[in-house]
Each structure stands twice: as structure tokens, then as C-alpha cells.
Design an enzyme around this catalytic site. Structure first.
Site, PDB file in Angstrom:
ATOM      1  N   LYS A   1       0.856  -1.204   0.000  1.00 59.24           N
ATOM      2  CA  LYS A   1       0.000   0.000   0.000  1.00 59.24           C
ATOM      3  C   LYS A   1       0.884   1.244   0.000  1.00 59.24           C
ATOM      4  O   LYS A   1       1.146   1.831   1.048  1.00 59.24           O
ATOM      5  CB  LYS A   1      -0.909  -0.051   1.238  1.00 59.24           C
TER       6      LYS A   1
ATOM      7  N   GLU B   1      -8.212  -5.102  -9.861  1.00 60.40           N
ATOM      8  CA  GLU B   1      -8.860  -4.424  -8.719  1.00 60.40           C
ATOM      9  C   GLU B   1      -9.961  -3.489  -9.173  1.00 60.40           C
ATOM     10  O   GLU B   1      -9.969  -3.002 -10.304  1.00 60.40           O
ATOM     11  CB  GLU B   1      -7.827  -3.595  -7.961  1.00 60.40           C
TER      12      GLU B   1
END
Ligand code: PLP
Ligand code: COI
Length: 339
Positions: free
Chosen positions: A183, A219
Site C-alpha cells: 500500500k 482491482e
């Protein structure tokens, strides 16, 4: 402080009273510091500014039906932050230090935690950034860890109402062996153009495909993708997907419901075979998807009868939210209470 309109909070920045910080220097972390400043005084050559040496996390705290404050799966967020640190050669944080920082910043800002039943929560945003000055491309020698919080409403303005998404092929958020699985800010910078265009074209978000072959679903913007086919919960497997803690939890709950869980590459054409599809993440929780538009083929995949979320998505959403709200027992040990 004027009264907060909990029901109409956007997912956005909201000033609270305090944030917490620690500094890495000479090979160790300083004790936590509490500040009321919203600003960081930083060297102009800090590596986070030039070379994107930064990672972040996202968690939520909820006021339960019993009035207690619950934080969801904070140890998993700590593990993922440490994976991001390994990926960008930044110093890791111990579970103890992470826990202490999260509990402290939430306790100090208790008055900003939305009450039960308002459809809002306290978003917790940890950051770990390279602050040491470098001009060559190399890891910094100094770092800062910071957590701020703020009350938020749903990430997609539709809340649990189904959203429209579009498939893109002309942009990637992450390379096959790049940083998609951690992330870090660079992935989000790379996703901005496709995301803004999707919004401008009337979609809640875009769906990224695998960067190499453009055959498989990666995603759903800042969230993972899942599909329901009969009694099976299907979710993509790819090195460039961020391992979502929400998705991990939904897989456990799907198994509890007696569903089969299938984690594997999901080809785009399979979209025609799902009865329900959705996006999941801390910010988005579950966002049911009512249609997916393929920009290149003009094909539209439709879901959601009468514009409503499907039965299994609703079941999974309710199970997850009930644990977060203290309406269902925490049988998996996912909850940390804030005193
Ligand atoms: N995928 C991306 C790219 C994200 O930014 C997020 C948000 O954290 C997620 C998935 C969902 O992950 P989680 O459920 O851990 O919040
Ligand atoms: C989250 O779901 O916590 C996220 O970080 C998503 C997004 C706001 C980047």
C-alpha cells in the site's frame, strides 16, 4: 465545536484535535509524540517527496450498539504496513508500537467517533514516510510514522446502493512485478487518471485489469473485486492486487455460510457468469456493483435486480457490519476495544 452532521459526512479530511508521531533516526524509533498540528515540517529533499518512499494504511473504529468503541483487525493492518516497509526498504514498526499509536490517537479524538447507527465511522490513517534528505535514488536514513483520524461517511456516495464501474485497458495502476501488492502512494498516483476519467464519464470507479495480458480482473479502483457464482465466492489472485483485509474477512464469513471460496485469476469474460459482483475494502466496506461497462468492446454486464444488492452480498455485508458494531460475537478475534 459545532455539532457534526454524522449522517451526511463525506469520505474526506476532517480536522480533529490530535495526531501521533514517531521518528526513526540512528537506527531506532523515538517514543510516540502527540501533537495538535496538522502540518509536518520536512526537509525539501525528503525521499517521500521525490521518490515516493511512503506507505499508508486505512482502518476504522466504530461505536457499537453497546456504546463500546471497536477497531477492526488492526494487527492485520500493522502486518501489511510492515510488508509495505519491506517493499520500499523502510524501517518496520512493532505490533506493540502500532497498537499503542492507534489506541492513543483514537482515545484522544473520542468526540469525533460517530455514534452508533449514523452510517459513519472514524477512519484511521497511518503513514510511514522517508524524511531524510537524499538526491540520489536510495532509501532515506530518517523516517516519520504518523497516524491521523477523522470521521467519515461511505467511500462511494451510493453507500450500500449499487454502483456502476468501467473496465479500463489504457491505464495500469501497478506493474506485474511492481508494487501493487503493497500500500504505497505511487500506486494511487498511477491510478488517478483512470479514476478521474471514470468519474467524469459517470462511473463510481474503474476496474483495472492485469497489466501484462489485460485478460484478468485485478482491482476495482481502491478496493478488491469479488463475484458470486452459485454457492461460490470468487475473488482474483494476482501479484499486483493489494491483499484486502476486508476481502480476507469476507472469505472467512463466506466459508461460515457454507460457501466455497475460490481465489484465482478471473478472466474478464467470466463477468457474464456471476450473479452478483462487488467491490470491498475498509473505505468501501462492500459496494455492490450493478453494471460494468467495458470501454473497449462497449459491452455492459448487468447485475442487481430492481437496482438492489444481491442476496449473498447483503448477507456478507450484514455479517461483517454486525461484528464491527458488536451485534454479533467476535468469534475470530478481529476486534480491539478502545477504553
Ligand atoms: N485495494 C486497494 C488498491 C486499496 O487501496 C484498498 C484499501 O485499503 C483495498 C484494496 C482494500 O483493502 P482493505 O480491505 O484492507 O481496506
Ligand atoms: C481504504 O479502504 O482504507 C483505502 O485506503 C482506500 C482508499 C481511500 C485509498
Amino acid at each position: 465545536m459545532s455539532a457534526i452532521d454524522w449522517k451526511n459526512l463525506p469520505f474526506g479530511y476532517f480536522k480533529t484535535d490530535y495526531n501521533v508521531r514517531a521518528y526513526w533516526k540512528d537506527g531506532k524509533w523515538s517514543p510516540l509524540e502527540v501533537t495538535d498540528s496538522e502540518y509536518i515540517n520536512m526537509h525539501m529533499a525528503a525521499t517521500c517527496l521525490h521518490y515516493g518512499q511512503e506507505a499508508f494504511e486505512g482502518m476504522k473504529a466504530f461505536t457499537g450498539v453497546d456504546g463500546k468503541i471497536r477497531i477492526f483487525r488492526l494487527d492485520e493492518n500493522c502486518k501489511r504496513l510492515n510488508n509495505s516497509c519491506i517493499g520500499l526498504i523502510m524501517p518496520e514498526i512493532s505490533q506493540e508500537m502500532f497498537r499503542e499509536a492507534v489506541l492513543k490517537v483514537v482515545s484522544l479524538n473520542k468526540k469525533y467517533i460517530p455514534p452508533y447507527g449514523e452510517g459513519a465511522s472514524l477512519y484511521i490513517r497511518p503513514l510511514l514516510i522517508g524524511t531524510g534528505a537524499e538526491v540520489g535514488v536510495r532509501p532515506a536514513r530518517e523516517y516519520m510514522f504518523l497516524i491521523f483520524v477523522g470521521p467519515v461517511g461511505p467511500y462511494f456516495k451510493e453507500g450500500f446502493n449499487p454502483v456502476k464501474m468501467q473496465i479500463v485497458r489504457d491505464y495500469d495502476r501497478a506493474a506485474p512485478l511492481g508494487t501493487g501488492h503493497i500500500k504505497v502512494g505511487g500506486n494511487y498516483a498511477a491510478s488517478l487518471r483512470a479514476g478521474v476519467r471514470a468519474h467524469d464519464e459517470g462511473f463510481a470507479s474503474c476496474i483495472f485489469l492485469d497489466a501484462k495480458e489485460k485478460k484478468y480482473i485485478d482491482e476495482a479502483g481502491p478496493a478488491n473485486f469479488f463475484g458470486i457464482k452459485g454457492n461460490t465466492y470468487v475473488t482474483p489472485k494476482s501479484h499486483s492486487i493489494l491483499p484486502s483485509i476486508t476481502n480476507m474477512s469476507l472469505r472467512t464469513l463466506a466459508e461460515e455460510l457454507g460457501m466455497k471460496v475460490d481465489v484465482r485469476p478471473v478472466p474478464v469474460e467470466e463477468l457474464a457468469e456471476f450473479e452478483e459482483v462487488g467491490a470491498c475494502g475498509t473505505a468501501a466496506v462492500i459496494s455492490p456493483i450493478c453494471s460494468i461497462y467495458d470501454r473497449d468492446s462497449d459491452k455492459v454486464y448487468q447485475y442487481c435486480k430492481e437496482g438492489k444488492a444481491g442476496e449473498m452480498s447483503l448477507k456478507l455485508y450484514t455479517m461483517l457490519r454486525d461484528i464491527q458494531d458488536g451485534k454479533a460475537p467476535d468469534k475470530y478475534g478481529w476486534i480491539t476495544f478502545v477504553e
